[in-house]
Design a protein around this motif. Structure first.
Motif, PDB file in Angstrom:
ATOM      1  N   MET A  45     -91.613 -17.316 -36.928  1.00  0.00           N
ATOM      2  CA  MET A  45     -90.554 -18.333 -36.872  1.00  0.00           C
ATOM      3  C   MET A  45     -89.298 -17.743 -36.242  1.00  0.00           C
ATOM      4  O   MET A  45     -88.560 -18.382 -35.521  1.00  0.00           O
ATOM      5  N   ALA A  46     -89.047 -16.444 -36.553  1.00  0.00           N
ATOM      6  CA  ALA A  46     -87.866 -15.810 -35.990  1.00  0.00           C
ATOM      7  C   ALA A  46     -87.963 -15.712 -34.475  1.00  0.00           C
ATOM      8  O   ALA A  46     -86.977 -15.872 -33.746  1.00  0.00           O
ATOM      9  N   ASP A  47     -89.201 -15.406 -33.950  1.00  0.00           N
ATOM     10  CA  ASP A  47     -89.385 -15.333 -32.500  1.00  0.00           C
ATOM     11  C   ASP A  47     -89.098 -16.672 -31.847  1.00  0.00           C
ATOM     12  O   ASP A  47     -88.496 -16.754 -30.769  1.00  0.00           O
ATOM     13  N   TYR A  48     -89.533 -17.692 -32.488  1.00  0.00           N
ATOM     14  CA  TYR A  48     -89.311 -19.042 -31.952  1.00  0.00           C
ATOM     15  C   TYR A  48     -87.819 -19.331 -31.877  1.00  0.00           C
ATOM     16  O   TYR A  48     -87.311 -19.848 -30.896  1.00  0.00           O
ATOM     17  N   ARG A  50     -90.509 -24.745 -47.528  1.00  0.00           N
ATOM     18  CA  ARG A  50     -89.745 -23.801 -46.709  1.00  0.00           C
ATOM     19  C   ARG A  50     -89.067 -22.707 -47.531  1.00  0.00           C
ATOM     20  O   ARG A  50     -88.981 -21.560 -47.097  1.00  0.00           O
ATOM     21  N   PHE A  51     -88.591 -23.062 -48.731  1.00  0.00           N
ATOM     22  CA  PHE A  51     -87.819 -22.104 -49.522  1.00  0.00           C
ATOM     23  C   PHE A  51     -88.576 -21.536 -50.717  1.00  0.00           C
ATOM     24  O   PHE A  51     -88.132 -20.556 -51.314  1.00  0.00           O
ATOM     25  N   VAL A  52     -89.722 -22.138 -51.093  1.00  0.00           N
ATOM     26  CA  VAL A  52     -90.503 -21.601 -52.217  1.00  0.00           C
ATOM     27  C   VAL A  52     -91.921 -21.304 -51.739  1.00  0.00           C
ATOM     28  O   VAL A  52     -92.220 -20.189 -51.334  1.00  0.00           O
ATOM     29  N   GLU A  96    -100.563 -24.858 -41.964  1.00  0.00           N
ATOM     30  CA  GLU A  96     -99.522 -25.814 -42.296  1.00  0.00           C
ATOM     31  C   GLU A  96     -98.239 -25.119 -42.738  1.00  0.00           C
ATOM     32  O   GLU A  96     -97.260 -25.754 -43.039  1.00  0.00           O
ATOM     33  N   SER A  97     -98.246 -23.814 -42.817  1.00  0.00           N
ATOM     34  CA  SER A  97     -97.070 -23.121 -43.313  1.00  0.00           C
ATOM     35  C   SER A  97     -97.101 -21.672 -42.868  1.00  0.00           C
ATOM     36  O   SER A  97     -98.144 -21.112 -42.570  1.00  0.00           O
ATOM     37  N   SER A  98     -95.925 -21.049 -42.829  1.00  0.00           N
ATOM     38  CA  SER A  98     -95.845 -19.627 -42.510  1.00  0.00           C
ATOM     39  C   SER A  98     -96.035 -18.780 -43.767  1.00  0.00           C
ATOM     40  O   SER A  98     -95.916 -17.564 -43.714  1.00  0.00           O
ATOM     41  N   PHE A  99     -96.334 -19.410 -44.888  1.00  0.00           N
ATOM     42  CA  PHE A  99     -96.520 -18.690 -46.148  1.00  0.00           C
ATOM     43  C   PHE A  99     -97.789 -17.847 -46.085  1.00  0.00           C
ATOM     44  O   PHE A  99     -98.868 -18.336 -45.770  1.00  0.00           O
ATOM     45  N   THR A 100     -97.652 -16.589 -46.398  1.00  0.00           N
ATOM     46  CA  THR A 100     -98.788 -15.667 -46.297  1.00  0.00           C
ATOM     47  C   THR A 100     -99.225 -15.134 -47.650  1.00  0.00           C
ATOM     48  O   THR A 100    -100.119 -14.318 -47.734  1.00  0.00           O
ATOM     49  N   GLY A 101     -98.588 -15.597 -48.713  1.00  0.00           N
ATOM     50  CA  GLY A 101     -98.950 -15.129 -50.041  1.00  0.00           C
ATOM     51  C   GLY A 101    -100.309 -15.657 -50.469  1.00  0.00           C
ATOM     52  O   GLY A 101    -100.777 -16.687 -50.006  1.00  0.00           O
ATOM     53  N   GLU A 134     -88.149 -13.335 -46.554  1.00  0.00           N
ATOM     54  CA  GLU A 134     -89.077 -14.113 -45.732  1.00  0.00           C
ATOM     55  C   GLU A 134     -88.669 -15.584 -45.623  1.00  0.00           C
ATOM     56  O   GLU A 134     -89.226 -16.326 -44.813  1.00  0.00           O
ATOM     57  N   ILE A 135     -87.716 -16.017 -46.433  1.00  0.00           N
ATOM     58  CA  ILE A 135     -87.311 -17.422 -46.423  1.00  0.00           C
ATOM     59  C   ILE A 135     -86.505 -17.724 -45.167  1.00  0.00           C
ATOM     60  O   ILE A 135     -85.521 -17.049 -44.855  1.00  0.00           O
ATOM     61  N   ASP A 136     -86.938 -18.745 -44.434  1.00  0.00           N
ATOM     62  CA  ASP A 136     -86.300 -19.125 -43.171  1.00  0.00           C
ATOM     63  C   ASP A 136     -85.176 -20.126 -43.421  1.00  0.00           C
ATOM     64  O   ASP A 136     -85.423 -21.267 -43.800  1.00  0.00           O
ATOM     65  N   VAL A 137     -83.934 -19.678 -43.199  1.00  0.00           N
ATOM     66  CA  VAL A 137     -82.797 -20.587 -43.332  1.00  0.00           C
ATOM     67  C   VAL A 137     -82.109 -20.799 -41.985  1.00  0.00           C
ATOM     68  O   VAL A 137     -81.002 -21.336 -41.928  1.00  0.00           O
ATOM     69  N   LEU A 138     -82.779 -20.404 -40.891  1.00  0.00           N
ATOM     70  CA  LEU A 138     -82.151 -20.477 -39.569  1.00  0.00           C
ATOM     71  C   LEU A 138     -82.724 -21.576 -38.676  1.00  0.00           C
ATOM     72  O   LEU A 138     -81.986 -22.197 -37.902  1.00  0.00           O
TER      73      LEU A 138
END
Length: 564
Positions: A1-4, A115-117, A514-519, A530-534
C-alpha cells in the motif's frame, strides 16, 4: 500500500480527485472508476444533520419510552436517557474523527474496521450492521402500523405495513438529494412536534391546561405513584435495577443513529466542513429533545397508567398522547399521532438508507456479492436498497402477532446488535488513534473531540457491561422466558459465528486478496506500524483545499447557515 501511495504522490496533477472506497481496497493499486460503482455527493449540511436526528428521534422516544416509564417510573427513565446521551456523544465523536479524516465515497464503519483492525472483525461487523438496520426498518414499519390502527382497525394491518414500506422504498430508490430533502422535511416535522410537546408539558406543569390543574412533579411524589418503581426486588437494589434496565432499554431510542452521519460522509458536499459541524450540533439537539422530552413524559403521565405500552396496546401507548388525553385537550391527540406516524416513516427512511449503503460498501470490500455495488445513473445503489427493503418485510410478522409484541422483539434484537457495533467502532477508533500517533499525524486531524482517548475507554467498558447484562431479568426464576432470553442474547453468538467463520475461511483458503492483512487465525489485529492511515489522505486534503465555504450576505442567511 505504501508503494502505491508513493507512486500516486509523484503524479503531477493539480486537479483534486474525489476518491471512492474501492480505490483504496487493493494493495496493488487497482482502481475502479466505473460510473456504475460511484455514489453522488448530493447531501448538504442540513441534510446530514437532519438524517442523524431523523434516525435518533423515532418511535423509541414517542412510543418505546412509554414502556420504560410503566416498568421503572419517571426518574430512572430520565436518568437513563441522560446516561445514554453521554454514550452516544462519545461514539459520535469517535466516528466523526475517522470519517472526517477519510470521507471516501462508499465509506462505512466496517471499512475502517478492516483498515485499522482486521478483516474478519470487519466482516462480522458489516453483516451485523446490515442486519440491525434492516430489522430497524421493520420495527419502524410495525410502529407505524400500530399508530395507524389508532384511527381505525377496519383496514388490515398488512395494508398499512405495505403502504409504509412502499413509501420508504420510493424515497430511497430515487436520487440521493431526493432522499435528503425528504428526510430533512420529515425530521423537521418531528423536531417541531417534540418542541411543541415539551412546551405543552411546561404549560401543564404550571397548570395551563383546560382544567387549570397544576401538575408540577405530582407523579414523582411518594405513593402518587412515585419517582421510582422498584424493579424485581424492593429497596435500593430494586431502584438501581430499575435504572439499569431503563439504561439498557433506552439504547433502542439512540441505537445506530451516530453511524448515520459517518455513513453519509461519502455522499456529503464538503465533508470536512459539514461532518464536524453536524457532529458538534447533534449531541446538543439530542440533549434538548431527549433530555427535556423524557422529563416531560414523567411530568404528564404516571407510570401506573394502564394505557402505556403493553402487549395489548395500540397507538395510544404513546405517553404524549396519553398525557394530552389526561389533560382533557380535545383533538390534539390526533395531531400528535399523525406527527408520530411521520416519525416512524422518517426513521425507517433513514435506516433503509443506512442499511443499503452498508451492503453497498461491503460489496466494494469483497465482503458481500459484487452485485450489491451496482448503482443507477443517479448514483443510487438500487440492488442494495431493494435487498435491504425485502429483509425489512419481516414487519409482516405483525399480521399474526400483536403489534406491541413484534415491536418489542425487533427493538430488543436491534439494540444488542447496536451495542456490539458500538463496541467494535470504539475499538477501531482506539487503533486508528494509536496509528495516527505513531505516524505523527494526531495533531493534523481535521476534527478532534475532547476527553480522548479516556472517554472512549470508559464508554467501551460501560457498553460491554450493558451488552452482557442486557437480559439480566430473565435469570430471576419468576421471569425466565426462552423467547426473552433469545431476544436478549442471540445476536452475540451470531456475531461470533460470523467472526470465527470468516477467520477459518481465510485461514483455510489463505484468501488475502480482499485485504492487506497478513495475520493468521490467531492474530486479532494489525500491528500499529502496519496500519495504513495515509491512503486517500492526499486526495481528501486537496478536496478540502478547494472547498469555498458560503459567505452569508445578510443576517437571515447568517442565522440559516448557523442552524443548517
Amino acid at each position: 500500500m505504501a508503494d502505491y501511495d508513493s507512486e500516486k504522490m509523484k503524479m503531477d496533477d493539480a486537479t483534486p480527485k474525489d476518491l471512492s472506497l474501492s480505490q483504496t481496497q487493493s494493495a496493488k493499486g487497482e482502481i475502479d472508476l466505473a460510473a456504475s460503482h460511484q455514489l453522488e455527493r448530493g447531501l448538504k449540511s442540513r441534510h446530514i444533520q437532519f438524517i442523524a436526528l431523523g434516525g435518533a428521534i423515532g418511535t423509541g422516544l414517542f412510543i418505546g419510552s412509554g414502556g420504560i416509564l410503566s416498568t421503572v417510573g419517571p426518574a430512572p427513565l430520565f436518568m437513563a436517557y441522560l446516561s445514554m446521551m453521554f454514550v452516544v456523544w462519545v461514539v459520535m465523536n469517535d466516528l466523526a474523527e475517522m470519517s472526517t479524516y477519510l470521507p471516501l465515497r462508499g465509506i462505512s464503519i466496517p471499512y475502517f474496521v478492516d483498515r485499522f483492525v482486521e478483516p474478519s472483525l470487519a466482516f462480522a461487523d458489516g453483516w451485523n450492521y446490515w442486519y440491525a438496520y434492516a430489522i430497524l426498518v421493520a420495527a419502524e414499519a410495525t410502529a407505524g402500523a400500530i399508530i395507524l390502527q389508532y384511527w381505525t382497525e377496519a383496514v388490515p394491518v398488512a395494508v398499512w405495513i405495505t403502504i409504509i414500506l412502499l413509501v420508504i422504498l420510493a424515497l430511497n430508490i430515487f436520487a440521493v438529494n431526493v432522499f435528503g430533502e425528504a428526510e430533512f422535511w420529515f425530521a423537521s416535522i418531528k423536531l417541531i412536534t417534540i418542541t411543541g410537546l415539551v412546551m405543552l408539558s411546561i404549560i401543564l406543569f404550571f397548570g395551563g391546561g383546560p382544567d387549570h390543574d397544576r401538575l408540577g412533579f405530582r407523579y414523582w411524589e411518594p405513593l402518587n405513584p412515585g419517582a421510582f418503581k422498584p424493579y424485581l426486588v424492593e429497596g435500593n437494589t430494586g431502584r438501581f435495577l430499575a435504572y439499569w434496565t431503563a439504561f439498557v432499554r433506552a439504547g433502542f431510542a439512540f441505537i445506530l443513529s451516530p453511524e448515520l452521519i459517518a455513513l453519509a460522509a461519502g455522499e456529503t458536499v464538503a465533508p470536512r466542513r459539514n461532518i464536524p459541524k453536524a457532529a458538534r450540533r447533534y449531541v446538543w439537539r439530542l440533549a434538548l429533545f431527549y433530555g427535556l422530552g423524557s422529563l416531560a413524559i414523567g411530568v404528564i403521565v404516571p407510570y401506573n397508567d394502564s394505557r402505556l405500552l403493553s402487549p395489548d396496546s395500540n397507538a395510544s401507548a404513546s405517553p404524549f398522547v396519553i398525557g394530552i388525553q389526561r389533560a382533557g385537550i380535545q383533538g390534539l391527540n390526533h395531531v400528535i399521532n399523525a406527527a408520530i406516524l411521520t416519525s416512524a416513516w422518517s426513521a425507517g427512511n433513514a435506516f433503509l438508507y443506512s442499511g443499503s449503503r452498508m451492503l453497498y460498501s461491503m460489496s466494494l470490500s469483497s465482503q458481500a456479492p459484487k452485485i450489491f455495488s451496482r448503482t443507477s445513473k443517479r448514483g443510487v445503489p438500487y440492488v442494495a436498497v431493494m435487498t435491504t427493503w425485502l429483509f425489512a418485510c419481516l414487519a409482516y410478522l405483525n399480521v399474526s402477532n400483536s403489534g406491541a409484541t413484534v415491536f418489542t422483539w425487533f427493538s430488543n434484537i436491534s439494540t444488542i446488535s447496536g451495542f456490539i457495533a458500538w463496541i467494535v467502532a470504539m475499538i477501531t477508533y482506539l487503533r486508528f488513534r494509536k496509528a495516527m500517533q505513531y505516524n505523527g499525524l494526531l495533531q493534523s486531524l481535521p476534527y478532534k473531540s475532547p476527553l480522548q482517548p479516556y472517554a472512549t475507554y470508559f464508554v467501551l467498558g460501560l457498553v460491554t457491561i450493558l451488552t452482557l447484562t442486557n437480559g439480566f431479568q430473565v435469570f430471576f426464576p419468576s421471569n425466565w422466558s426462552v423467547s426473552s432470553f433469545l431476544a436478549a442474547y442471540i445476536t452475540i453468538p451470531v456475531f461470533l459465528v460470523l467472526y470465527i467463520g470468516h477467520k477459518i475461511y481465510t485461514a483455510v483458503t489463505k484468501d488475502t486478496k480482499e485485504s492487506s492483512f497478513t495475520g493468521g487465525f490467531w492474530s486479532f489485529g494489525r500491528k500499529i506500524h502496519e496500519i495504513d492511515v495515509l491512503t486517500g489522505k492526499r486526495e481528501m486534503d486537496e478536496m478540502e483545499a478547494m472547498d469555498v465555504p458560503p459567505v452569508p450576505r445578510n443576517w437571515l442567511e447568517k442565522a440559516w447557515f448557523w442552524i443548517a
